[in-house]
Design a protein around this motif. Sequence first.
Motif, PDB file in Angstrom:
ATOM      1  N   LEU A 116       0.527  -2.985  -6.995  1.00 32.80           N
ATOM      2  CA  LEU A 116       1.092  -4.252  -6.538  1.00 32.80           C
ATOM      3  C   LEU A 116       0.403  -5.364  -7.318  1.00 32.80           C
ATOM      4  N   ASP A 117       1.214  -6.217  -7.955  1.00 28.32           N
ATOM      5  CA  ASP A 117       0.688  -7.382  -8.679  1.00 28.32           C
ATOM      6  C   ASP A 117       1.028  -8.618  -7.872  1.00 28.32           C
ATOM      7  N   PHE A 118       0.030  -9.200  -7.243  1.00 29.50           N
ATOM      8  CA  PHE A 118       0.258 -10.347  -6.368  1.00 29.50           C
ATOM      9  C   PHE A 118       0.436 -11.616  -7.203  1.00 29.50           C
ATOM     10  N   PRO A 119       1.369 -12.496  -6.813  1.00 32.66           N
ATOM     11  CA  PRO A 119       1.593 -13.736  -7.570  1.00 32.66           C
ATOM     12  C   PRO A 119       0.453 -14.737  -7.413  1.00 32.66           C
ATOM     13  N   HIS A 120      -0.382 -14.565  -6.373  1.00 27.08           N
ATOM     14  CA  HIS A 120      -1.542 -15.423  -6.135  1.00 27.08           C
ATOM     15  C   HIS A 120      -2.734 -14.518  -5.861  1.00 27.08           C
ATOM     16  N   THR A 121      -3.934 -15.031  -6.043  1.00 34.85           N
ATOM     17  CA  THR A 121      -5.134 -14.288  -5.662  1.00 34.85           C
ATOM     18  C   THR A 121      -5.121 -14.113  -4.135  1.00 34.85           C
ATOM     19  N   VAL A 122      -5.472 -12.924  -3.688  1.00 37.41           N
ATOM     20  CA  VAL A 122      -5.415 -12.602  -2.259  1.00 37.41           C
ATOM     21  C   VAL A 122      -6.724 -11.956  -1.808  1.00 37.41           C
ATOM     22  N   LYS A 123      -6.947 -12.001  -0.493  1.00 41.14           N
ATOM     23  CA  LYS A 123      -8.042 -11.253   0.132  1.00 41.14           C
ATOM     24  C   LYS A 123      -7.374 -10.242   1.060  1.00 41.14           C
ATOM     25  N   VAL A 124      -7.436  -8.974   0.709  1.00 39.23           N
ATOM     26  CA  VAL A 124      -6.771  -7.910   1.460  1.00 39.23           C
ATOM     27  C   VAL A 124      -7.647  -7.495   2.634  1.00 39.23           C
ATOM     28  N   SER A 125      -7.029  -7.350   3.821  1.00 41.70           N
ATOM     29  CA  SER A 125      -7.805  -6.927   4.993  1.00 41.70           C
ATOM     30  C   SER A 125      -7.272  -5.640   5.629  1.00 41.70           C
ATOM     31  N   GLN A 126      -5.972  -5.369   5.473  1.00 44.02           N
ATOM     32  CA  GLN A 126      -5.392  -4.151   6.058  1.00 44.02           C
ATOM     33  C   GLN A 126      -4.347  -3.562   5.138  1.00 44.02           C
ATOM     34  N   LEU A 127      -4.214  -2.246   5.246  1.00 48.26           N
ATOM     35  CA  LEU A 127      -3.200  -1.509   4.515  1.00 48.26           C
ATOM     36  C   LEU A 127      -2.457  -0.646   5.522  1.00 48.26           C
ATOM     37  N   HIS A 128      -1.133  -0.747   5.546  1.00 40.77           N
ATOM     38  CA  HIS A 128      -0.311   0.072   6.436  1.00 40.77           C
ATOM     39  C   HIS A 128       0.511   1.015   5.560  1.00 40.77           C
ATOM     40  N   ILE A 129       0.412   2.310   5.837  1.00 37.41           N
ATOM     41  CA  ILE A 129       1.204   3.295   5.096  1.00 37.41           C
ATOM     42  C   ILE A 129       1.879   4.219   6.098  1.00 37.41           C
ATOM     43  N   GLN A 130       3.168   4.425   5.905  1.00 31.96           N
ATOM     44  CA  GLN A 130       3.887   5.390   6.722  1.00 31.96           C
ATOM     45  C   GLN A 130       4.456   6.462   5.796  1.00 31.96           C
ATOM     46  N   PHE A 131       3.896   7.659   5.898  1.00 34.69           N
ATOM     47  CA  PHE A 131       4.322   8.809   5.103  1.00 34.69           C
ATOM     48  C   PHE A 131       5.332   9.635   5.892  1.00 34.69           C
ATOM     49  N   GLN A 132       5.970  10.563   5.185  1.00 35.08           N
ATOM     50  CA  GLN A 132       6.688  11.639   5.865  1.00 35.08           C
ATOM     51  C   GLN A 132       5.704  12.788   5.995  1.00 35.08           C
ATOM     52  N   GLY A 133       5.602  13.365   7.201  1.00 34.85           N
ATOM     53  CA  GLY A 133       4.730  14.517   7.410  1.00 34.85           C
ATOM     54  C   GLY A 133       5.061  15.623   6.417  1.00 34.85           C
ATOM     55  N   GLY A 134       4.035  16.203   5.810  1.00 32.61           N
ATOM     56  CA  GLY A 134       4.239  17.247   4.811  1.00 32.61           C
ATOM     57  C   GLY A 134       4.318  16.690   3.399  1.00 32.61           C
ATOM     58  N   PHE A 135       4.460  15.367   3.269  1.00 30.49           N
ATOM     59  CA  PHE A 135       4.556  14.724   1.961  1.00 30.49           C
ATOM     60  C   PHE A 135       3.609  13.524   1.903  1.00 30.49           C
ATOM     61  N   SER A 136       2.418  13.703   2.492  1.00 28.29           N
ATOM     62  CA  SER A 136       1.438  12.626   2.521  1.00 28.29           C
ATOM     63  C   SER A 136       0.321  12.953   1.535  1.00 28.29           C
ATOM     64  N   SER A 137      -0.726  12.175   1.595  1.00 27.53           N
ATOM     65  CA  SER A 137      -1.869  12.362   0.714  1.00 27.53           C
ATOM     66  C   SER A 137      -3.118  12.521   1.570  1.00 27.53           C
ATOM     67  N   ARG A 138      -3.914  13.542   1.278  1.00 24.93           N
ATOM     68  CA  ARG A 138      -5.163  13.737   2.016  1.00 24.93           C
ATOM     69  C   ARG A 138      -6.209  12.707   1.621  1.00 24.93           C
ATOM     70  N   LEU A 139      -6.072  12.175   0.400  1.00 25.94           N
ATOM     71  CA  LEU A 139      -7.013  11.195  -0.124  1.00 25.94           C
ATOM     72  C   LEU A 139      -6.246  10.120  -0.873  1.00 25.94           C
ATOM     73  N   CYS A 140      -6.463   8.871  -0.490  1.00 25.58           N
ATOM     74  CA  CYS A 140      -5.899   7.730  -1.210  1.00 25.58           C
ATOM     75  C   CYS A 140      -7.066   6.932  -1.767  1.00 25.58           C
ATOM     76  N   THR A 141      -7.019   6.631  -3.046  1.00 24.72           N
ATOM     77  CA  THR A 141      -8.048   5.812  -3.671  1.00 24.72           C
ATOM     78  C   THR A 141      -7.484   4.418  -3.890  1.00 24.72           C
ATOM     79  N   LEU A 142      -8.199   3.415  -3.401  1.00 18.29           N
ATOM     80  CA  LEU A 142      -7.803   2.025  -3.612  1.00 18.29           C
ATOM     81  C   LEU A 142      -8.627   1.452  -4.749  1.00 18.29           C
ATOM     82  N   GLU A 143      -7.930   0.804  -5.674  1.00 19.05           N
ATOM     83  CA  GLU A 143      -8.584   0.095  -6.757  1.00 19.05           C
ATOM     84  C   GLU A 143      -7.985  -1.295  -6.823  1.00 19.05           C
ATOM     85  N   GLY A 144      -8.755  -2.245  -7.294  1.00 16.64           N
ATOM     86  CA  GLY A 144      -8.241  -3.596  -7.419  1.00 16.64           C
ATOM     87  C   GLY A 144      -8.966  -4.344  -8.496  1.00 16.64           C
ATOM     88  N   CYS A 145      -8.393  -5.504  -8.879  1.00 18.37           N
ATOM     89  CA  CYS A 145      -9.050  -6.333  -9.873  1.00 18.37           C
ATOM     90  C   CYS A 145      -8.476  -7.741  -9.825  1.00 18.37           C
TER      91      CYS A 145
END
Length: 144
Positions: A51-80
């Motif tokens: 995600l490329d934000f149009p303004h500088t942001v301070k992220v506080s929460q991430l909401h993800i809704q997967f389909q069971g059986g097609f999720s990820s056991r590990l998610c790595t967050l990176e930013g800059c």
Amino acid sequence: VPSLRLSPPCPCRVSSVLNRDAKQFGKKHMFDASEETCWNSDQGTCQWVTLDFPHTVKVSQLHIQFQGGFSSRLCTLEGCRAGEELVKISDLYPQDINAMQISFATVFQVEETVLDKLKITFENSTDFFGRIVVYHLGVLGERL
């Protein structure tokens, strides 16, 4: 300070789309608030979303809704910040709920980080072929 929904609208890229069928399985479906549509990656290891934000942001929460059986056991967050290299922020460990279940939502409190770009890498898919299915992706925080 109340958290704002930071995504969308912002430019978004994904690693792949199932059968290159963006109309049916494209990235826009993560943000359309419909329970009928989703982003469905193609097979292969380490699918990702940026995600490329149009303004500088301070992220506080991430909401993800997967389909069971097609999720990820590990998610790595990176930013800059703009013009910088991605730096690892944290590892998240979503649960893969019973595959018979249609979907589940996970809310992560993220260490507040100031950034212009966010990358979520799905490191370890619960699907044998490495596919990821996301019905909803939301980033909350504040614009700076």
